[in-house]
Write an enzyme that holds these catalytic residues in place. Structure first.
Site, mmCIF file in Angstrom:
data_model
loop_
_atom_site.group_PDB
_atom_site.id
_atom_site.type_symbol
_atom_site.label_atom_id
_atom_site.label_comp_id
_atom_site.label_asym_id
_atom_site.label_seq_id
_atom_site.Cartn_x
_atom_site.Cartn_y
_atom_site.Cartn_z
ATOM 1 N N TYR A 53 27.954 52.017 39.213
ATOM 2 C CA TYR A 53 28.525 51.638 38.564
ATOM 3 C C TYR A 53 28.219 53.337 37.869
ATOM 4 O O TYR A 53 29.113 53.762 37.449
ATOM 5 C CB TYR A 53 28.170 50.874 37.766
ATOM 6 C CG TYR A 53 27.710 50.889 36.106
ATOM 7 C CD1 TYR A 53 28.958 49.381 35.713
ATOM 8 C CD2 TYR A 53 27.668 51.417 35.328
ATOM 9 C CE1 TYR A 53 29.246 49.623 34.574
ATOM 10 C CE2 TYR A 53 27.861 51.530 33.484
ATOM 11 C CZ TYR A 53 28.662 50.902 33.624
ATOM 12 O OH TYR A 53 29.180 50.359 32.366
ATOM 13 N N LYS B 71 31.924 55.409 36.937
ATOM 14 C CA LYS B 71 32.332 56.043 35.326
ATOM 15 C C LYS B 71 32.399 57.207 36.148
ATOM 16 O O LYS B 71 33.183 57.778 34.784
ATOM 17 C CB LYS B 71 31.234 55.672 34.528
ATOM 18 C CG LYS B 71 31.016 54.134 34.195
ATOM 19 C CD LYS B 71 32.371 53.267 34.007
ATOM 20 C CE LYS B 71 32.003 52.221 33.014
ATOM 21 N NZ LYS B 71 33.091 51.532 32.537
ATOM 22 N N GLY C 62 38.390 39.312 26.846
ATOM 23 C CA GLY C 62 38.192 37.780 26.488
ATOM 24 C C GLY C 62 37.027 38.389 26.137
ATOM 25 O O GLY C 62 36.619 36.895 25.089
ATOM 26 N N ARG C 63 36.522 39.097 25.993
ATOM 27 C CA ARG C 63 34.919 38.989 25.512
ATOM 28 C C ARG C 63 34.288 40.247 25.784
ATOM 29 O O ARG C 63 34.539 41.380 25.893
ATOM 30 C CB ARG C 63 33.860 38.290 26.416
ATOM 31 C CG ARG C 63 33.342 38.610 27.685
ATOM 32 C CD ARG C 63 32.229 37.360 28.416
ATOM 33 N NE ARG C 63 31.641 38.704 29.223
ATOM 34 C CZ ARG C 63 31.400 39.118 30.585
ATOM 35 N NH1 ARG C 63 30.742 37.423 30.737
ATOM 36 N NH2 ARG C 63 30.672 39.319 31.261
ATOM 37 N N SER D 90 31.619 55.823 30.023
ATOM 38 C CA SER D 90 30.245 55.139 29.246
ATOM 39 C C SER D 90 28.928 56.458 29.825
ATOM 40 O O SER D 90 29.810 58.013 30.016
ATOM 41 C CB SER D 90 29.528 53.892 30.841
ATOM 42 O OG SER D 90 28.287 54.191 30.658
ATOM 43 N N VAL E 295 42.761 43.820 36.488
ATOM 44 C CA VAL E 295 43.194 45.440 36.631
ATOM 45 C C VAL E 295 43.402 45.356 38.236
ATOM 46 O O VAL E 295 43.664 46.855 38.411
ATOM 47 C CB VAL E 295 41.671 45.910 36.329
ATOM 48 C CG1 VAL E 295 43.261 45.720 33.942
ATOM 49 C CG2 VAL E 295 40.829 45.742 36.693
#
Ligand SMILES: NC(=O)c1ccc[n+]([C@@H]2O[C@H](COP(=O)([O-])OP(=O)(O)OC[C@H]3O[C@@H](n4cnc5c(N)ncnc54)[C@H](O)[C@@H]3O)[C@@H](O)[C@H]2O)c1
Length: 281
Positions: free
Chosen positions: A151, A155, A14-15, A138, A60
């Site tokens: 985070y 990853k 979406g972005r 990342s 998801v």
């Protein structure tokens, strides 16, 4: 391989980076299924792309919904050739400052979502002409990133899961399903847009902020030539891997690196963004 267009799906389209990857997949001739938690944003991306691109809301975290999306994408285009696991969320701060809900959210979206998408895609690709799963990890998946701690943990999990799954596919003699991980440095997207004032996110600002086009170009390259791990830019991957091999040195050097990131954040706030990054997308 059959001739003619094939299906491709992107999550979190979406972005930000996902929207740019959706454009890339359309330019490569795929019938693109743009999905996002935010169905309206996904529709806006598909409308902008036009042609055969279409959209749906997809969370998801929902494994069954991912399976259904893989099935419908394959049915609509004849087969599913590409699945890009791009959706991700970032909450900054040391783990003990995050609530249990925030930690769980990052695990569910960043790790669970990639697992759900990868398994759903393999289910459609295996025995149906093969395909390519691209997982957006990342640089934080290659090295410790204090301030983006949970985070970074998620990853790293994406990397371990992707590399192990590729090895499992080989063991199962499935040679036509490939998995590539992309590990970008900080990208100028809405994810970082609101973090110029967030000291915990300083390490995202230590390199040169990337434009979504630069990361999409790396995705374009791995779609032509699958590679298990691609850092963007490549030299940063080498740098952080060296640091990761010397965790003691890395911990001692970190305060200096954080200071550099804070300086960049303040400079960007003061002087504004370089022209190539002016429009967050
Ligand atoms: N921005 C960066 O600096 C940077 C750097 C390296 C890697 N990444 C990774 O790139 C990917 C894209 O990040 P971005 O910067 O474009 O982020 P963004 O926040 O701009 O966009 C993320 C998109 O994911 C969607 N999303 C969130 N939760 C979802 C869910 N449960 N199901 C489906 N969609 C969901 C959001 O609605 C949003 O459209 C992420 O995986 C991110 O971790 C970003």
């Amino acid at each position: 391989m059959t001739g003619g267009p094939t299906g491709a799906l992107v999550t979190g389209g979406g972005r930000g980076l996902g929207a740019r990857i959706a454009e890339l997949l359309a330019a490569r001739g795929h019938v693109v299924h743009v999905t996002d938690l935010d169905g309206d944003a996904a529709r806006a991306t598909a409308d902008r792309i036009g042609g055969s691109a279409y959209s749906s809301a997809l969370d998801v975290r929902d494994a069954e919904a991912c399976e259904a999306a893989a099935r419908t994408t394959a049915e609509r285009a004849g087969r599913l050739a590409v699945w890009v696991n791009n959706a991700g969320v970032l909450v900054t701060g040391p783990a003990w400052t995050n609530t249990a809900e925030q930690r769980q959210l990052m695990l569910d979206v960043n790790v669970g979502g990639v697992m759900n998408g990868t398994v759903a895609a393999i289910g459609q690709m295996r025995d149906h002409g093969g395909g390519h799963v691209v997982n957006i990890a990342s640089l934080a998946g290659l090295v410790a990133v204090p301030g983006e701690t949970v985070y970074s943990g998620t990853k790293h999990a994406v990397m371990g899961f992707s590399l192990s799954t590729q090895a499992d596919l080989r063991r199962a003699k499935v040679r036509d399903v490939r998995i590539s991980c992309i590990c970008p440095d900080g990208i100028w997207t809405p994810m970082l847009h609101d973090r110029l004032d967030d000291p915990e996110a300083a390490l995202s600002f230590t390199g040169r902020l990337l434009a979504v086009d630069e990361v999409a170009a790396a995705v374009d390259r791995v779609l032509d030539r699958p590679r298990q791990v691609t850092a963007v830019p490549r030299w940063r991957g080498t740098q952080v891997r060296l640091l990761d091999a010397m965790p003691g040195l890395a911990v001692r050097a970190l305060p200096l690196v954080v200071l550099q990131g804070r300086r960049t954040q303040r400079r960007l706030q003061r002087k504004g963004l370089p022209a190539r990054l002016r429009e967050p997308r």
